[in-house]
Design a protein around this motif. Structure first.
Motif, short mmCIF file in Angstrom:
data_model
loop_
_atom_site.label_atom_id
_atom_site.label_comp_id
_atom_site.label_asym_id
_atom_site.label_seq_id
_atom_site.Cartn_x
_atom_site.Cartn_y
_atom_site.Cartn_z
N SER A 142 0.83 -1.20 0.00
CA SER A 142 0.00 0.00 0.00
C SER A 142 0.87 1.26 0.00
O SER A 142 1.94 1.28 0.60
CB SER A 142 -0.91 0.03 1.23
OG SER A 142 -1.86 -1.01 1.19
N THR A 239 -4.77 -2.39 4.72
CA THR A 239 -4.32 -2.89 3.42
C THR A 239 -5.40 -3.71 2.74
O THR A 239 -5.59 -3.62 1.51
CB THR A 239 -3.04 -3.73 3.58
OG1 THR A 239 -2.00 -2.90 4.11
CG2 THR A 239 -2.58 -4.30 2.24
N ARG A 243 -6.83 -2.62 -0.81
CA ARG A 243 -6.82 -3.53 -1.97
C ARG A 243 -8.19 -3.61 -2.64
O ARG A 243 -8.29 -3.65 -3.87
CB ARG A 243 -6.37 -4.93 -1.53
CG ARG A 243 -4.89 -5.06 -1.25
CD ARG A 243 -4.55 -6.50 -0.87
NE ARG A 243 -3.12 -6.65 -0.63
CZ ARG A 243 -2.53 -7.82 -0.33
NH1 ARG A 243 -3.26 -8.92 -0.24
NH2 ARG A 243 -1.23 -7.89 -0.13
N LYS A 247 -9.07 -2.50 -6.51
CA LYS A 247 -9.79 -3.40 -7.44
C LYS A 247 -10.98 -2.70 -8.07
O LYS A 247 -11.26 -2.84 -9.25
CB LYS A 247 -10.27 -4.64 -6.70
CG LYS A 247 -9.19 -5.69 -6.47
CD LYS A 247 -9.80 -6.91 -5.79
CE LYS A 247 -8.71 -7.97 -5.51
NZ LYS A 247 -9.29 -9.15 -4.80
#
Length: 250
Positions: A142, A239, A243, A247
């Motif tokens: 990250s 994180t 994520r 996405k």
């Protein structure tokens, strides 16, 4: 090696079918007698196993560190002492150590940092826990913005950085004393806030219990709380959230 690496090597003819088959037949953990290393964790969860260094004997720590490094080409440990670092550096000279966060690691240099996590502290004394959170998130891929010493005793300091905080996919708020910064943050951003109480404070702070109780009783929405001084836990969860946001953007 990761599962994807094995499949790519097989596709490219770098390894035989038998070699690939041997890898997939391995147990999903490495039994060392005194420890069972979860070598399958990254495949299952996307995050490799991390070492909690405090309390481990020198020999156990050194062997565990070496096995995880051998498995993944990098390794990450929390709550490491300077003497533990010096022990490991003798065998693995590339090992890095940060005395503030007490993180010890060997990290791949070609990582791409994605998304954005904002890590904020109420005071300078909260930075060790914040750095544990920030460096955990960075290790797991990250991008992190650090905004330190913006507590409620001078809230205008936070407002000067509000555009940075509001642009993050997740905000980690680290505070001791009465822990009020998390509630303030929850009312200012539209992203999840992970509150980390620290053991910073005078007697009635009860080693972080006052901050913990303030945070879990917050009337602001969107706040989740981890344990006292648990920067690692905050960095991990942040994180995961980051994520998901990355996405979505794709």
């Amino acid at each position: 090696m990761e599962t994807r690496d094995i499949l790519v090597k097989l596709k490219n003819g770098d390894i035989s079918v038998e070699e690939a088959e041997h890898y997939f037949r391995r147990k999903p953990f490495e039994d060392m007698g005194y420890a069972k290393l979860d070598t399958h964790r990254k495949t299952r969860s996307g995050f490799a196993e991390v070492i909690f260094c405090s309390g481990k004997s020198d020999n156990h720590l050194l062997q565990i560190f070496g096995k995880l490094y051998e498995e993944d080409g990098e390794v990450f440990g929390t709550r490491a002492s300077k003497s533990q670092y010096e022990l490991i550096r003798e065998v693995y000279p590339e090992t890095q150590y940060d005395e503030i966060s007490r993180i010890i690691k060997i990290e791949k240099t070609d990582k791409k940092k994605q998304g954005k996590i904002a890590v904020c502290t109420a005071g300078t004394a909260d930075i060790p826990v914040a750095e544990e959170a920030a460096q955990t998130a960075e290790y797991f891929g990250s991008f992190v913005e650090r905004i330190y010493d913006v507590g409620v005793s001078g809230i205008h300091r936070l407002f000067s950085k509000l555009d940075v905080v509001q642009s993050a996919n997740c905000v980690i708020t680290v505070a001791g004393m009465e822990g009020a910064l998390a509630s303030v943050m929850g009312g200012l951003v539209d992203k999840p806030v992970i509150a980390v109480p620290t053991s910073v404070g005078y007697g009635a702070s009860m080693h972080g219990l006052s901050a913990l109780l303030t945070m879990i009783n917050s009337c602001a929405n969107g706040i989740a709380v981890v344990n006292i001084d648990n920067g690692y836990g905050a960095g991990y969860i942040a994180t995961q959230i980051n994520r998901l946001a990355v996405k979505e953007e794709k």
